[in-house]
Design a protein around this motif. Structure first.
Motif, PDB file in Angstrom:
ATOM      1  N   LYS A   1       0.844  -1.192   0.000  1.00  0.00           N
ATOM      2  CA  LYS A   1       0.000   0.000   0.000  1.00  0.00           C
ATOM      3  C   LYS A   1       0.884   1.249   0.000  1.00  0.00           C
ATOM      4  O   LYS A   1       2.007   1.236   0.512  1.00  0.00           O
ATOM      5  N   SER A   2       0.362   2.326  -0.550  1.00  0.00           N
ATOM      6  CA  SER A   2       1.135   3.565  -0.588  1.00  0.00           C
ATOM      7  C   SER A   2       0.738   4.472   0.568  1.00  0.00           C
ATOM      8  O   SER A   2      -0.389   4.413   1.083  1.00  0.00           O
ATOM      9  N   LEU A   3       1.679   5.296   1.001  1.00  0.00           N
ATOM     10  CA  LEU A   3       1.429   6.249   2.072  1.00  0.00           C
ATOM     11  C   LEU A   3       0.770   7.487   1.472  1.00  0.00           C
ATOM     12  O   LEU A   3       1.325   8.119   0.564  1.00  0.00           O
ATOM     13  N   THR A   4      -0.395   7.838   1.971  1.00  0.00           N
ATOM     14  CA  THR A   4      -1.091   9.007   1.445  1.00  0.00           C
ATOM     15  C   THR A   4      -0.888  10.251   2.302  1.00  0.00           C
ATOM     16  O   THR A   4      -1.042  11.377   1.809  1.00  0.00           O
ATOM     17  N   ALA A   5      -0.507  10.061   3.573  1.00  0.00           N
ATOM     18  CA  ALA A   5      -0.273  11.239   4.427  1.00  0.00           C
ATOM     19  C   ALA A   5       0.513  10.849   5.664  1.00  0.00           C
ATOM     20  O   ALA A   5       0.395   9.730   6.164  1.00  0.00           O
ATOM     21  N   ILE A   6       1.325  11.771   6.128  1.00  0.00           N
ATOM     22  CA  ILE A   6       2.009  11.631   7.414  1.00  0.00           C
ATOM     23  C   ILE A   6       1.805  12.923   8.181  1.00  0.00           C
ATOM     24  O   ILE A   6       2.037  14.016   7.648  1.00  0.00           O
ATOM     25  N   HIS A   7       1.331  12.801   9.419  1.00  0.00           N
ATOM     26  CA  HIS A   7       1.080  13.977  10.267  1.00  0.00           C
ATOM     27  C   HIS A   7       1.855  13.834  11.560  1.00  0.00           C
ATOM     28  O   HIS A   7       1.679  12.851  12.295  1.00  0.00           O
TER      29      HIS A   7
ATOM     30  N   GLN B   1       4.609   7.016  -1.875  1.00  0.00           N
ATOM     31  CA  GLN B   1       5.494   5.881  -2.064  1.00  0.00           C
ATOM     32  C   GLN B   1       4.858   4.589  -1.522  1.00  0.00           C
ATOM     33  O   GLN B   1       4.143   4.617  -0.533  1.00  0.00           O
ATOM     34  N   VAL B   2       5.136   3.487  -2.173  1.00  0.00           N
ATOM     35  CA  VAL B   2       4.611   2.189  -1.762  1.00  0.00           C
ATOM     36  C   VAL B   2       5.494   1.601  -0.669  1.00  0.00           C
ATOM     37  O   VAL B   2       6.726   1.609  -0.784  1.00  0.00           O
ATOM     38  N   LEU B   3       4.864   1.101   0.387  1.00  0.00           N
ATOM     39  CA  LEU B   3       5.601   0.420   1.444  1.00  0.00           C
ATOM     40  C   LEU B   3       5.975  -0.980   0.946  1.00  0.00           C
ATOM     41  O   LEU B   3       5.107  -1.769   0.597  1.00  0.00           O
ATOM     42  N   THR B   4       7.266  -1.283   0.925  1.00  0.00           N
ATOM     43  CA  THR B   4       7.725  -2.555   0.375  1.00  0.00           C
ATOM     44  C   THR B   4       8.124  -3.573   1.434  1.00  0.00           C
ATOM     45  O   THR B   4       8.176  -4.773   1.156  1.00  0.00           O
TER      46      THR B   4
ATOM     47  N   TRP C   1      -4.077   0.763  15.271  1.00  0.00           N
ATOM     48  CA  TRP C   1      -4.798   0.948  14.012  1.00  0.00           C
ATOM     49  C   TRP C   1      -5.960   1.913  14.217  1.00  0.00           C
ATOM     50  O   TRP C   1      -6.541   1.980  15.304  1.00  0.00           O
ATOM     51  N   TYR C   2      -6.311   2.622  13.161  1.00  0.00           N
ATOM     52  CA  TYR C   2      -7.543   3.414  13.200  1.00  0.00           C
ATOM     53  C   TYR C   2      -8.056   3.597  11.773  1.00  0.00           C
ATOM     54  O   TYR C   2      -7.306   3.462  10.806  1.00  0.00           O
ATOM     55  N   GLU C   3      -9.327   3.875  11.662  1.00  0.00           N
ATOM     56  CA  GLU C   3      -9.936   4.223  10.384  1.00  0.00           C
ATOM     57  C   GLU C   3     -10.761   5.482  10.586  1.00  0.00           C
ATOM     58  O   GLU C   3     -11.406   5.644  11.623  1.00  0.00           O
ATOM     59  N   GLY C   4     -10.727   6.364   9.616  1.00  0.00           N
ATOM     60  CA  GLY C   4     -11.428   7.626   9.782  1.00  0.00           C
ATOM     61  C   GLY C   4     -10.646   8.548  10.698  1.00  0.00           C
ATOM     62  O   GLY C   4      -9.456   8.796  10.491  1.00  0.00           O
ATOM     63  N   LYS C   5     -11.273   9.016  11.764  1.00  0.00           N
ATOM     64  CA  LYS C   5     -10.612   9.934  12.689  1.00  0.00           C
ATOM     65  C   LYS C   5      -9.824   9.155  13.741  1.00  0.00           C
ATOM     66  O   LYS C   5     -10.302   8.186  14.316  1.00  0.00           O
ATOM     67  N   ASN C   6      -8.623   9.606  13.997  1.00  0.00           N
ATOM     68  CA  ASN C   6      -7.786   8.990  15.031  1.00  0.00           C
ATOM     69  C   ASN C   6      -8.234   9.476  16.402  1.00  0.00           C
ATOM     70  O   ASN C   6      -8.175  10.675  16.703  1.00  0.00           O
TER      71      ASN C   6
ATOM     72  N   SER D   1      -3.168   4.067   1.584  1.00  0.00           N
ATOM     73  CA  SER D   1      -4.066   4.228   0.449  1.00  0.00           C
ATOM     74  C   SER D   1      -5.383   3.495   0.586  1.00  0.00           C
ATOM     75  O   SER D   1      -6.362   3.842  -0.073  1.00  0.00           O
ATOM     76  N   ASP D   2      -5.458   2.460   1.428  1.00  0.00           N
ATOM     77  CA  ASP D   2      -6.725   1.752   1.594  1.00  0.00           C
ATOM     78  C   ASP D   2      -7.556   2.319   2.739  1.00  0.00           C
ATOM     79  O   ASP D   2      -8.576   1.742   3.117  1.00  0.00           O
TER      80      ASP D   2
END
Length: 257
Positions: free
Chosen positions: A21-27, A48-51, A82-87, A99-100
């Motif tokens: 999967k690729s990284l779409t954001a880092i905060h 970038q894709v995590l390899t 893990w989280y989905e949506g709001k952390n 990306s997913d």
């Protein structure tokens, strides 16, 4: 602090869920121990894709396309969620969004988690990858207590305060033994104990918590039992302090000095 058994399990589970999967954001929410700016992380890693996710010593390394590496040291109290949506995780230091839609929150109430971009990997051997005969040669060079030598990161990477007590208990060597006074036959036993104790602990964690990325209980430990007075075998636990580290051992462990 998560040590080799924990981190091996974390690495495997991060790999299963994130690799490809690729990284779409880092905060970066707290930058106290992070020397690189969020903009630099973003420029290097976003898209970038995590390899691969690998462990070396006490760190996890996230390998991304175009040869970028994200190093993570959880320190004493860092953890991943893990989280989905709001952390909603408290004490979040960094958020990684993939990306997913999968989010990975790295938290630490002590704010000591260390995140590095393209770090230099230490040449010191990892505890699980020491060359044959390495420990016998390395210990001859130090008159420090064996517990200090095994945990200071200068001779071997990855062994922390909890598992060093377990390893020395299994090898029947006192933590106060001078490293260069330990006979070669006992060092061979110590080498076997390092691999055996860490492998058994990893298997135990995998059996009880196969999907975990967060440190769990250590009730299975034999001697590093802060709230207990006896080992699992019924031996009295002796407690002391060595180099400002709480140390747990038994009278059956041989002192070499």
């Amino acid at each position: 602090m998560p040590e080799i058994p924990d981190l091996n399990v974390f690495s495997a589970n991060l790999t299963k869920r994130l690799v490809g999967k690729s990284l779409t954001a880092i905060h970066i929410l707290v930058s106290r121990k992070i020397k690189t700016t969020e903009a630099d992380f973003d420029a290097a890693l976003t898209g970038q894709v995590l390899t691969a996710v690998k462990r070396i010593g006490k760190q996890l390394f996230f390998e991304f396309g175009q040869n970028h590496l994200l190093g993570l040291h959880l320190m004493l109290y860092g953890s991943m969620h893990w989280y989905e949506g709001k952390n909603e995780n408290k004490f979040t230091i960094v958020e990684l969004l993939f990306s997913d839609g999968t989010g990975l929150a790295i938290t630490d109430w002590q704010k000591s988690v260390m995140l590095t971009l393209d770090p230099v990997i230490s040449p010191v051997p990892d505890a699980m990858q020491m060359p044959d005969g390495y420990l016998q040669s390395a210990l001859k060079k130090s008159a420090k207590p064996i517990k200090t030598v095994l945990t200071d990161g200068k001779t071997v990477q990855g062994i922390g305060n909890a598992y060093v007590d377990e390893i020395l208990y299994a090898a029947k060597i006192s933590p106060f033994s001078k490293a260069n006074k330990i006979p070669e036959s006992n060092i061979e036993i110590l080498s076997q104990a390092i691999r055996g104790v860490l492998t058994d602990a990893e298997n135990h964690i995998l059996f009880l918590f196969p999907d975990t990325i967060t440190e769990k209980e250590r009730d299975f430990l034999q001697v590093h039992r802060p709230k207990q007075t006896l080992t699992l075998n019924g031996e009295p636990i002796l407690k002391a302090e060595l180099d400002k580290r709480k140390t747990y051992y038994t009278g059956s462990q041989q002192l070499f000095e």
